[in-house]
Design an enzyme around this catalytic site. Structure first.
Site, PDB file in Angstrom:
ATOM      1  N   ALA A   7      -5.114  53.022  22.581  1.00 58.99           N
ATOM      2  CA  ALA A   7      -5.592  54.352  22.995  1.00 58.99           C
ATOM      3  C   ALA A   7      -4.463  55.271  22.908  1.00 58.99           C
ATOM      4  O   ALA A   7      -4.641  56.472  22.820  1.00 58.99           O
ATOM      5  CB  ALA A   7      -6.213  54.353  24.325  1.00 58.99           C
ATOM      6  N   HIS A   8      -3.284  54.866  23.506  1.00 59.98           N
ATOM      7  CA  HIS A   8      -2.419  55.735  23.683  1.00 59.98           C
ATOM      8  C   HIS A   8      -1.554  56.333  22.755  1.00 59.98           C
ATOM      9  O   HIS A   8      -0.707  57.540  22.850  1.00 59.98           O
ATOM     10  CB  HIS A   8      -1.403  55.447  24.930  1.00 59.98           C
ATOM     11  N   CYS A  54      12.364  50.162  20.952  1.00 61.47           N
ATOM     12  CA  CYS A  54      13.370  49.848  21.722  1.00 61.47           C
ATOM     13  C   CYS A  54      12.681  49.600  23.056  1.00 61.47           C
ATOM     14  O   CYS A  54      12.562  50.487  23.783  1.00 61.47           O
ATOM     15  CB  CYS A  54      14.646  50.868  22.113  1.00 61.47           C
TER      16      CYS A  54
HETATM   17  N1  PLP Z   1       1.294  47.958  16.841  1.00 63.59           N
HETATM   18  C1  PLP Z   1       1.908  49.127  16.363  1.00 63.59           C
HETATM   19  C2  PLP Z   1       2.095  49.375  14.949  1.00 63.59           C
HETATM   20  C3  PLP Z   1       2.460  49.753  17.590  1.00 63.59           C
HETATM   21  O1  PLP Z   1       3.314  50.829  17.224  1.00 63.59           O
HETATM   22  C4  PLP Z   1       2.374  49.403  18.840  1.00 63.59           C
HETATM   23  C5  PLP Z   1       2.967  50.270  19.869  1.00 63.59           C
HETATM   24  O2  PLP Z   1       4.175  50.484  19.824  1.00 63.59           O
HETATM   25  C6  PLP Z   1       1.587  48.310  19.210  1.00 63.59           C
HETATM   26  C7  PLP Z   1       0.814  47.584  18.073  1.00 63.59           C
HETATM   27  C8  PLP Z   1       1.144  47.858  20.570  1.00 63.59           C
HETATM   28  O3  PLP Z   1       0.379  48.677  21.256  1.00 63.59           O
HETATM   29  P1  PLP Z   1       0.239  48.720  22.585  1.00 63.59           P
HETATM   30  O4  PLP Z   1       1.330  49.549  23.461  1.00 63.59           O
HETATM   31  O5  PLP Z   1      -1.441  49.157  22.922  1.00 63.59           O
HETATM   32  O6  PLP Z   1       0.381  47.306  23.318  1.00 63.59           O
END
Ligand code: PLP
Length: 389
Positions: free
Chosen positions: A201-202, A328
């Site tokens: 979501a974020h 990072c």
């Molecule tokens: N997959 C990708 C391509 C991302 O950029 C991110 C977050 O940076 C994630 C997965 C992980 O998501 P979450 O922050 O909801 O665990």
């Protein structure tokens, strides 16, 4: 001390909460019900969750029964990438994952190391489909393939639909990490051809700590859940649901998916302007993935001889929030596995910066960023050229 005005250009790390999502979440926070309770308050919480489920299903082209709410895409990846994924038919034996996948895929799966293979990237940053074909042909048994829709560092769009064609022809399954693509480019099952999507979501203006694993077909399921307990989410993910986060997720998704086309055009123009301006100022600027289709909002570049960390800090002090080319997680800049997989030399990769604007970004923000970037680099070059006293 005067406060420097801030310009946030790091939407790929996390996007600001959308006002509509905030409003919906605040309304939920004032309601007491547990969605498993049978009383009116419980039923109200249940209705909010099921309405959010229907929204995510509608936007992605799934059935509501295929939507499992999680704490984010990391959990969704850990849940999905298991040998127990399937529809009760052939057991999954191998995991083939793109070399540029997010660490939640590369480190979050539940396959033994000897049952995993990496799909190399081309110099442009796309998974190499010829190599995928060879890996599928060489793996005896059913393969689960993980390919992201768009890379978080370079923004390069991956050939997911073509890959899905190859995978399905061999009886395998494709899980697509759609985290960066969702709400930015078309991101539904019909377009991607995947069997499951990971959402967070974020990245599109919902709350942090909410996401979903979405199955194309409700017949697919994970035999071994990660979190066991009260049987919520049809047994796939136990624990009392975070109603506010789930509702905020759906509200943000609705807006982001519907705006994606128009916003995409606007952001692509901003990205092109940024790259043209910087390339005009610095002939040696390297733009990663420039030859490939990319997310409209993502630009990843380096200036040979400049470390990402130094520039990042200088730009932060000047009021600009951007990111190093590599994720990072602990505040330190690590070498990018994505750029390494594209064959970028380490001395260039160490300078990789990522600028990822979003819905609040204006032309003026981009112009000011470019001017500050140019000034910062010229000052650094001048300092380096000055003889030591
Ligand atoms: N997959 C990708 C391509 C991302 O950029 C991110 C977050 O940076 C994630 C997965 C992980 O998501 P979450 O922050 O909801 O665990």
């Amino acid at each position: 001390m005067t406060r420097v005005d801030r310009t946030y250009l790091d939407y790929n790390a996390s996007a600001p909460l959308r006002p509509r999502a905030r409003e919906v979440m605040l309304a939920c926070l004032d309601r007491p019900g547990n969605a498993s309770s049978v009383h009116a308050e419980g039923r109200e919480a249940r209705a909010l969750i099921e309405s959010a489920r229907a929204t995510i299903a509608e936007l992605t082209g799934a059935s509501p029964r295929g939507v499992i709410f999680t704490s984010g895409a990391t959990e969704a990846a850990n849940l999905a990438l298991s040998p127990s994924l399937g529809d009760g038919g052939t057991a999954v034996e191998w995991l083939l994952a793109g070399a540029g996948e997010h660490p939640c895929v590369l480190a979050g799966h539940r396959f033994p190391p000897e049952r995993t293979r990496t799909i190399p990237l081309t110099a442009r940053g796309c998974v190499d489909l010829a190599e995928l074909g060879r890996l599928l042909a060489g793996a005896p048994g059913c393969c689960l393939v993980a390919i992201q829709a768009a890379n978080n560092e370079t923004g390069v769009l991956q050939p997911v639909a073509e890959a899905a064609g190859l995978v399905h022809a061999r009886g395998g399954l494709l899980v697509c990490d759609a985290v960066q693509a969702a709400g930015r480019v078309a991101c539904d099952f019909a377009t991607l051809g995947a069997d499951a999507l990971l959402l967070s979501a974020h990245k599109f203006g919902g709350p942090r700590g909410a996401g979903a694993l979405v199955f194309r077909s409700a017949a697919l399921h994970v035999g071994e859940p990660l979190i066991r307990g009260g049987g919520q989410e049809a047994g796939a993910r136990a624990g009392t649901e975070n109603v506010a986060a789930i509702a905020g997720f759906a509200a943000a998704a609705r807006e982001a998916f519907e705006e994606a086309d128009a916003e995409g055009q606007r952001l692509a123009a901003l990205r092109d302007r940024l790259e043209t301006t910087l390339a005009g100022a610095f002939a040696d600027l390297v733009v990663f993935g420039a030859g490939a289709g990319r997310l409209p909002n993502t630009s990843s570049f380096a200036l040979p001889g400049f470390s990402a960390e130094t520039l990042l800090i200088a730009l932060d002090l000047a009021g600009f929030a951007i990111s190093s080319g590599s994720a990072c997680s602990s505040g330190k800049v690590a070498a990018s596995h994505v750029l390494a997989a594209m064959g970028v030399a380490p001395e260039i990769a160490r300078g990789a910066l990522r600028v990822s604007p979003g819905r609040a970004t204006t032309e003026n923000d981009v112009e000011r960023f470019c001017a500050t970037f140019e000034k910062t680099v010229r000052n650094m070059r001048a300092r380096r050229a000055r003889p030591v006293a």
